[in-house]
Scaffold this active site. Sequence first.
Site, PDB file in Angstrom:
ATOM      1  N   LYS A   1       0.844  -1.201   0.000  1.00 36.79           N
ATOM      2  CA  LYS A   1       0.000   0.000   0.000  1.00 36.79           C
ATOM      3  C   LYS A   1       0.872   1.241   0.000  1.00 36.79           C
ATOM      4  O   LYS A   1       1.733   1.407   0.861  1.00 36.79           O
ATOM      5  CB  LYS A   1      -0.921   0.050   1.224  1.00 36.79           C
ATOM      6  CG  LYS A   1      -1.975   1.157   1.060  1.00 36.79           C
ATOM      7  CD  LYS A   1      -2.734   1.473   2.326  1.00 36.79           C
ATOM      8  CE  LYS A   1      -2.046   2.501   3.186  1.00 36.79           C
ATOM      9  NZ  LYS A   1      -1.885   3.833   2.548  1.00 36.79           N
TER      10      LYS A   1
ATOM     11  N   SER B   1       4.873   6.689  10.923  1.00 37.08           N
ATOM     12  CA  SER B   1       4.954   7.275  12.261  1.00 37.08           C
ATOM     13  C   SER B   1       5.015   6.186  13.337  1.00 37.08           C
ATOM     14  O   SER B   1       4.505   5.076  13.146  1.00 37.08           O
ATOM     15  CB  SER B   1       3.730   8.158  12.502  1.00 37.08           C
ATOM     16  OG  SER B   1       2.556   7.378  12.401  1.00 37.08           O
TER      17      SER B   1
ATOM     18  N   GLU C   1       9.981   0.677  10.590  1.00 43.50           N
ATOM     19  CA  GLU C   1      10.968   1.748  10.446  1.00 43.50           C
ATOM     20  C   GLU C   1      10.207   3.035  10.729  1.00 43.50           C
ATOM     21  O   GLU C   1       9.393   3.457   9.924  1.00 43.50           O
ATOM     22  CB  GLU C   1      11.557   1.697   9.035  1.00 43.50           C
ATOM     23  CG  GLU C   1      12.910   2.323   8.937  1.00 43.50           C
ATOM     24  CD  GLU C   1      12.815   3.757   8.515  1.00 43.50           C
ATOM     25  OE1 GLU C   1      12.774   4.623   9.422  1.00 43.50           O
ATOM     26  OE2 GLU C   1      12.758   4.013   7.306  1.00 43.50           O
TER      27      GLU C   1
ATOM     28  N   CYS D   1      13.050  10.526   8.145  1.00 45.59           N
ATOM     29  CA  CYS D   1      12.948   9.871   9.453  1.00 45.59           C
ATOM     30  C   CYS D   1      14.244  10.075  10.234  1.00 45.59           C
ATOM     31  O   CYS D   1      14.239  10.148  11.454  1.00 45.59           O
ATOM     32  CB  CYS D   1      12.641   8.400   9.285  1.00 45.59           C
ATOM     33  SG  CYS D   1      13.690   7.596   8.086  1.00 45.59           S
TER      34      CYS D   1
ATOM     35  N   GLU E   1       9.023  14.735  16.856  1.00 43.01           N
ATOM     36  CA  GLU E   1       9.437  14.780  15.452  1.00 43.01           C
ATOM     37  C   GLU E   1       8.671  15.898  14.727  1.00 43.01           C
ATOM     38  O   GLU E   1       7.448  15.871  14.647  1.00 43.01           O
ATOM     39  CB  GLU E   1       9.128  13.428  14.803  1.00 43.01           C
ATOM     40  CG  GLU E   1       9.757  13.262  13.451  1.00 43.01           C
ATOM     41  CD  GLU E   1       9.621  11.844  12.915  1.00 43.01           C
ATOM     42  OE1 GLU E   1       8.515  11.280  12.986  1.00 43.01           O
ATOM     43  OE2 GLU E   1      10.628  11.306  12.413  1.00 43.01           O
TER      44      GLU E   1
HETATM   45  P1  NAI Z   1       1.465   7.616   8.959  1.00 45.72           P
HETATM   46  O1  NAI Z   1       2.268   6.749   9.847  1.00 45.72           O
HETATM   47  O2  NAI Z   1       0.033   7.833   9.289  1.00 45.72           O
HETATM   48  O3  NAI Z   1       1.494   7.007   7.451  1.00 45.72           O
HETATM   49  C1  NAI Z   1       2.435   6.096   6.953  1.00 45.72           C
HETATM   50  C2  NAI Z   1       1.691   4.992   6.194  1.00 45.72           C
HETATM   51  O4  NAI Z   1       0.855   4.286   7.100  1.00 45.72           O
HETATM   52  C3  NAI Z   1       0.759   5.496   5.090  1.00 45.72           C
HETATM   53  O5  NAI Z   1       0.770   4.590   4.011  1.00 45.72           O
HETATM   54  C4  NAI Z   1      -0.597   5.477   5.765  1.00 45.72           C
HETATM   55  O6  NAI Z   1      -1.682   5.375   4.868  1.00 45.72           O
HETATM   56  C5  NAI Z   1      -0.480   4.236   6.625  1.00 45.72           C
HETATM   57  N1  NAI Z   1      -1.390   4.179   7.757  1.00 45.72           N
HETATM   58  C6  NAI Z   1      -1.907   5.212   8.480  1.00 45.72           C
HETATM   59  N2  NAI Z   1      -2.746   4.754   9.436  1.00 45.72           N
HETATM   60  C7  NAI Z   1      -2.757   3.401   9.325  1.00 45.72           C
HETATM   61  C8  NAI Z   1      -3.440   2.357  10.019  1.00 45.72           C
HETATM   62  N3  NAI Z   1      -4.289   2.623  11.030  1.00 45.72           N
HETATM   63  N4  NAI Z   1      -3.213   1.090   9.655  1.00 45.72           N
HETATM   64  C9  NAI Z   1      -2.373   0.800   8.653  1.00 45.72           C
HETATM   65  N5  NAI Z   1      -1.717   1.740   7.933  1.00 45.72           N
HETATM   66  C10 NAI Z   1      -1.903   3.028   8.271  1.00 45.72           C
HETATM   67  O7  NAI Z   1       2.201   8.976   8.801  1.00 45.72           O
HETATM   68  P2  NAI Z   1       1.582  10.397   8.358  1.00 45.72           P
HETATM   69  O8  NAI Z   1       0.247  10.588   9.014  1.00 45.72           O
HETATM   70  O9  NAI Z   1       1.619  10.479   6.899  1.00 45.72           O
HETATM   71  O10 NAI Z   1       2.641  11.397   8.977  1.00 45.72           O
HETATM   72  C11 NAI Z   1       2.613  11.700  10.366  1.00 45.72           C
HETATM   73  C12 NAI Z   1       3.990  11.811  10.926  1.00 45.72           C
HETATM   74  O11 NAI Z   1       4.635  10.544  10.872  1.00 45.72           O
HETATM   75  C13 NAI Z   1       4.927  12.726  10.159  1.00 45.72           C
HETATM   76  O12 NAI Z   1       4.736  14.060  10.499  1.00 45.72           O
HETATM   77  C14 NAI Z   1       6.258  12.199  10.580  1.00 45.72           C
HETATM   78  O13 NAI Z   1       6.586  12.713  11.845  1.00 45.72           O
HETATM   79  C15 NAI Z   1       6.028  10.705  10.699  1.00 45.72           C
HETATM   80  N6  NAI Z   1       6.450   9.980   9.489  1.00 45.72           N
HETATM   81  C16 NAI Z   1       7.611   9.266   9.523  1.00 45.72           C
HETATM   82  C17 NAI Z   1       8.066   8.641   8.384  1.00 45.72           C
HETATM   83  C18 NAI Z   1       9.335   7.865   8.372  1.00 45.72           C
HETATM   84  O14 NAI Z   1      10.031   7.864   7.381  1.00 45.72           O
HETATM   85  N7  NAI Z   1       9.664   7.137   9.426  1.00 45.72           N
HETATM   86  C19 NAI Z   1       7.364   8.747   7.104  1.00 45.72           C
HETATM   87  C20 NAI Z   1       6.119   9.473   7.188  1.00 45.72           C
HETATM   88  C21 NAI Z   1       5.711  10.065   8.345  1.00 45.72           C
END
Ligand code: NAI
Length: 544
Positions: free
Chosen positions: A235, A289, A311, A345, A442
């Site tokens: 996804k 996140s 990660e 990240c 973060e």
């Molecule tokens: P997120 O963790 O919500 O999204 C990352 C992925 O997880 C996306 O594909 C999203 O659709 C999916 N996701 C979200 N909720 C889910 C659930 N309940 N079950 C399964 N999959 C789910 O991150 P978001 O909301 O885009 O960004 C929020 C914060 O997260 C950012 O401000 C940043 O601090 C952090 N982040 C860290 C990343 C990294 O590289 N470690 C990448 C993106 C965000």
Amino acid sequence: MAMLRAATRLSRAFRTNSIFESHASPLSLSSVTVKRLDLRCLLSTAAEAVAEPIKPDISISLTKLLIDGKFVDAASVGKTFPTIDPRTEEIIAHVAEGDVEDVNRAVKAARRAFDKGPWPKMTPYERSKILLRFADLIDKHSDELATLESLDSGKTYQQSRYAEIPTMARLFRYYAGWADKIHGLTVPADGPHSVQILHEPIGVAGQIIPWNFPLLMFSWKVGPALACGNTIVLKTAEQTPLSALLAGKLLYEAGLPEGVLNIISGYGHTAGAAISSHMDIDKLAFTGSTEVGKIVSQAAAASNLKPVTLELGGKSPFIIAEDANIDHAVEVAHFALFFNQGQCCCAGSRTFVHESIYDEFLEKAKARALKRVVGDPFQNGVEQGPQVSDEQFDKVLGYIKIGQEEGARLLTGGDRFGQKGYYIKPTIFADVQDGMRISREEIFGPVQAITKYKTLSEVIQRANDTTYGLAAGVFSKNIDTVNTLSRALRVGTVWVNCYDVFDAAIPFGGYKMSGHGREKGIYSLNNYLQVKAVVTSIKDPAWL
Ligand code: NAI
Ligand code: MG
């Protein structure tokens, strides 16, 4: 003249700070590539925010879900969601929105391709050749891939085209090299037994990726999973669904059998949740996140206890010792934080500077941030595009406000850039205290937080005083300082006198709440393999 300076800066940043590949790599940003970059910069005019956005030369043709080797509508026909151009806040395209039923269809296809299909039965050499053909297709379509990547995410075209897409191709070649070198062991055991340890593919992998490096995250997950003979339901992030669809099409063009890779565009709480809780998915890999990392781990445990690699976020310290070359440290610390609009990240988001060089460092860091070229990411010479989405834009501006309210000293920036698009001025806070939220949480944006320290033991304690443990930067010419810090820091990667070196062979992952498991390198293969012991009784063994 301004452009000449910008071009020099960009090429210097690519040459000296690292970037994704080590310089020994044949596909690294060699001097030849850097010369091309320089030329592109020199031809351009000064960068500005998007008054008249550049129209990239691409038509968006792939917007459906990729299930069982075909592009199909979502099960609830016509269900789509918009993906937004962060430069203009306007809709780029409507993309099919996958939900539970689509995930079920994708898992069915991946299951069949694993249980009955040719992929795990193919010789490893055949799998390797498909991955190599895919890498060639990435090279061939690198303009198109880079354009989609930048349009959807807001990262600069130069970064996509000359750093990320070549790194993607390199990574697939690296894992193509592993495909026919994955083997088990025979081990001695007490008694008349022949013992084989088999390394088998694990089955159907569920993979959920974020928006900050859509194609690289695709590669880190898909490369090792395919090399080991698994099938996949992946996804993409709802903010950046476009580039992976083209990558998926190219993988099938390279010869991937039907159903081996399935790509679902859609939201986390629907499609993502369906993947993490699916009973027929054998392994889950997630990047995003920490908050959602916990949710998907719980879903994985509550369903079929599938193993999970995570990660997650970080609050990585970047430590500059008193003996460091200040100009170099300023440049790399700037790169470590501001690269990719600060949306990394492993961003070096806590800059610790020794008190003896603190004032000089602040002055130079401010001057560097003021010179950072913000503007349309398709404009040559631009270093910083918009944040990926309105949500991230608001979040980052919210943290800037919090930093001011907490009493950190705003050195520069602190506001949006331009009137349209999710652009934010490069921002620096000085005199940041460890207890402040901008030092603990973060931010994921172009906000550098600088603080001073006195002693090595003090900075070790402060650097480790965080729930995260992804990466750290160390700047020093003193071998003892370097050795002490690199062993004491509780993080998955320590970059010494460099930052963000992301070679395919180097494992990446976190301690503590930055996740568990490692991606890339030989370590990632373990995530996608089962270990089976086959113990056979032997009659009359000639030896044991
Ligand atoms: P997120 O963790 O919500 O999204 C990352 C992925 O997880 C996306 O594909 C999203 O659709 C999916 N996701 C979200 N909720 C889910 C659930 N309940 N079950 C399964 N999959 C789910 O991150 P978001 O909301 O885009 O960004 C929020 C914060 O997260 C950012 O401000 C940043 O601090 C952090 N982040 C860290 C990343 C990294 O590289 N470690 C990448 C993106 C965000
Ligand atoms: Mg979220």
